[in-house]
Write a protein that holds these residues in place. Sequence first.
Motif, PDB file in Angstrom:
ATOM      1  N   THR A  41       2.782   3.576  -7.353  1.00  0.00           N
ATOM      2  CA  THR A  41       2.407   4.951  -7.171  1.00  0.00           C
ATOM      3  C   THR A  41       1.095   5.061  -6.941  1.00  0.00           C
ATOM      4  O   THR A  41       0.556   5.634  -5.972  1.00  0.00           O
ATOM      5  CB  THR A  41       2.833   5.988  -8.317  1.00  0.00           C
ATOM      6  OG1 THR A  41       4.367   5.722  -8.526  1.00  0.00           O
ATOM      7  CG2 THR A  41       2.564   7.184  -7.915  1.00  0.00           C
ATOM      8  N   GLU A  42      -0.023   4.564  -7.851  1.00  0.00           N
ATOM      9  CA  GLU A  42      -1.378   4.645  -7.373  1.00  0.00           C
ATOM     10  C   GLU A  42      -1.889   4.130  -6.167  1.00  0.00           C
ATOM     11  O   GLU A  42      -2.452   4.434  -5.549  1.00  0.00           O
ATOM     12  CB  GLU A  42      -1.903   4.179  -8.609  1.00  0.00           C
ATOM     13  CG  GLU A  42      -3.437   4.599  -8.791  1.00  0.00           C
ATOM     14  CD  GLU A  42      -4.147   4.263 -10.026  1.00  0.00           C
ATOM     15  OE1 GLU A  42      -5.261   3.898 -10.144  1.00  0.00           O
ATOM     16  OE2 GLU A  42      -3.625   4.534 -11.182  1.00  0.00           O
ATOM     17  N   TYR A  43      -1.089   3.071  -5.730  1.00  0.00           N
ATOM     18  CA  TYR A  43      -1.649   2.232  -4.434  1.00  0.00           C
ATOM     19  C   TYR A  43      -1.290   3.066  -3.446  1.00  0.00           C
ATOM     20  O   TYR A  43      -2.058   3.488  -2.530  1.00  0.00           O
ATOM     21  CB  TYR A  43      -1.136   0.728  -4.507  1.00  0.00           C
ATOM     22  CG  TYR A  43      -1.348   0.294  -3.174  1.00  0.00           C
ATOM     23  CD1 TYR A  43      -2.448  -0.352  -2.938  1.00  0.00           C
ATOM     24  CD2 TYR A  43      -0.389   0.155  -2.096  1.00  0.00           C
ATOM     25  CE1 TYR A  43      -2.622  -1.055  -1.683  1.00  0.00           C
ATOM     26  CE2 TYR A  43      -0.702  -0.231  -0.907  1.00  0.00           C
ATOM     27  CZ  TYR A  43      -1.885  -0.953  -0.656  1.00  0.00           C
ATOM     28  OH  TYR A  43      -2.111  -1.585   0.610  1.00  0.00           O
ATOM     29  N   THR A  44      -0.061   3.543  -3.415  1.00  0.00           N
ATOM     30  CA  THR A  44       0.531   4.555  -2.141  1.00  0.00           C
ATOM     31  C   THR A  44      -0.055   5.800  -2.065  1.00  0.00           C
ATOM     32  O   THR A  44      -0.148   6.258  -1.026  1.00  0.00           O
ATOM     33  CB  THR A  44       1.995   4.762  -2.172  1.00  0.00           C
ATOM     34  OG1 THR A  44       2.368   5.330  -3.533  1.00  0.00           O
ATOM     35  CG2 THR A  44       2.612   3.340  -2.320  1.00  0.00           C
ATOM     36  N   HIS A  45      -0.643   6.465  -3.140  1.00  0.00           N
ATOM     37  CA  HIS A  45      -1.311   7.686  -3.293  1.00  0.00           C
ATOM     38  C   HIS A  45      -2.735   7.664  -2.926  1.00  0.00           C
ATOM     39  O   HIS A  45      -3.308   8.822  -3.025  1.00  0.00           O
ATOM     40  CB  HIS A  45      -0.667   8.724  -4.507  1.00  0.00           C
ATOM     41  CG  HIS A  45       0.649   8.956  -4.442  1.00  0.00           C
ATOM     42  ND1 HIS A  45       1.587   7.947  -4.415  1.00  0.00           N
ATOM     43  CD2 HIS A  45       1.304  10.153  -4.157  1.00  0.00           C
ATOM     44  CE1 HIS A  45       2.697   8.605  -4.428  1.00  0.00           C
ATOM     45  NE2 HIS A  45       2.490   9.798  -4.318  1.00  0.00           N
TER      46      HIS A  45
END
Length: 496
Positions: free
Chosen positions: A434-438
Amino acid sequence: MVGIAGKSRACHSCRKRRVACGFERPHCVRCQKAGIECPGYQRRALFVNRTVANPLITANDAIGTLSVSDEATRTSEQDVLDDYHTMERSFAASSYVTSEFRSTAFRILRRLYLPRESMMNDSIAIGTSFWVTAVCDCVQESSTLDLALLALCASQLYITQHGGMTLDRALEVYSSGLSRLANSLQRVNANNLPCLLGSIVALSTCELFVCPLTPGWRAHVQGMAELLRFRTEFDHHGMGATSWMHLCARARVVTVLTDMMSQTQTNVTAAQWRTIMPDRPEDDPMDNLLDIISDIPALFKSSDSLQDPTTSMLRILKLIYDWEQRFRKRIGPAPYSFVPSQLSNPADEGHDEPLYPLVLEFKVLQIASCLIVCWSAMLQTLAIVIRLHQRASRSSSYDLVWGFLDRKAFRNASPEIAIIVEAKRRAGLLCQSTEYTHREEMGSVGPQCMTYARGVLQRFFEENHMPRELAWCKNIPHMTNQRGERFVVQMLDFRA
């Protein structure tokens, strides 16, 4: 490691005005005398991670890049608003040059929707956003396509909170575009086919950002069904074969994943997709994955009538696992690494440790998008197998699990236990993605990659009584960075 931007202890206002600060807390006296609201002393923390994609970065590099990007951001935000208002006025007056209008739309989408070039790798032939260029490069005049692009730009202004764009206004532009598309689909011919396909793709992308999930009319479902009746030669009508393929590929991704989330199958079958995409490359990994999972919605519908639905689901799981192995061999070793999380999730408050202290750092977004769809399909299918087992007696077909899972890795546990453990592992990988894509540099393409995954995760955590994980997933839109700023754009909350 952490670098602090700047060494001065002065408040931000005194530093900017280059005057002596008295260092009073919580607000300095010099700012008060000048009639200025003192912004305080908190310093901006920079987290510098050496990753597989950028192993040599230093704190000085990060600070220098941040200073340049901050100034560029302030300039580009005003440019984006000016561009949108220009598009809006010129469309309302029906006085614009088509190529200029679409070039302006592309500038907005490049700023808000598309990921930064540093997040992509042109040598990896996986297209997550090629369709945007294909739509904006279309040379035919079409008010239907232009209104669809205006609606897409409005949706991006809304979710990125630019210029006061409201949800009501974004929905109003989208609804106008959808109405015009419905009328245009009554007059499909070879001349307007490319523009109608571009309109379908643009409006279906709007639906991911501003529309509630309802069983009603969807641009990609109804539109693609209509276009199937008019598949003709199109190379001489304003769009080449490559652009057509990119648009169809995008429409297929949205259609198949929507089918997966709603657990129903539309009237566009895998065979029909091959009809409208005759020139698709045979080695496209995303397309090959969609070939596999496009059969799953039909199994949802017929599971009650099948003699042993578990067998069918496990066979599809084997195909998905085989796809993952081929994909990993294609992209090379270490497609991602684990790095410390830089965000705070409200669900972690009151706990000694965050639920996911380590997160995934992918090489590039193209790799992340493929693996996220793969892991989401795995998790959803594993969850269905778990559900079927709870409903019926043990099936002998469970031994098929060892065709794609390593029995030794599960310490010779039963196949039923192995499936539950594997499902939780895949759910963890999705949460850690999640953190990477956001990140901001991903544009809104990044969060869009997690839309299907979030729906699958929420249902899995609910069904398996995992309240902390469920709360964590629901709080993704409320995650904040070290300065307490919300880090995630608000996306449509799909439920699988």
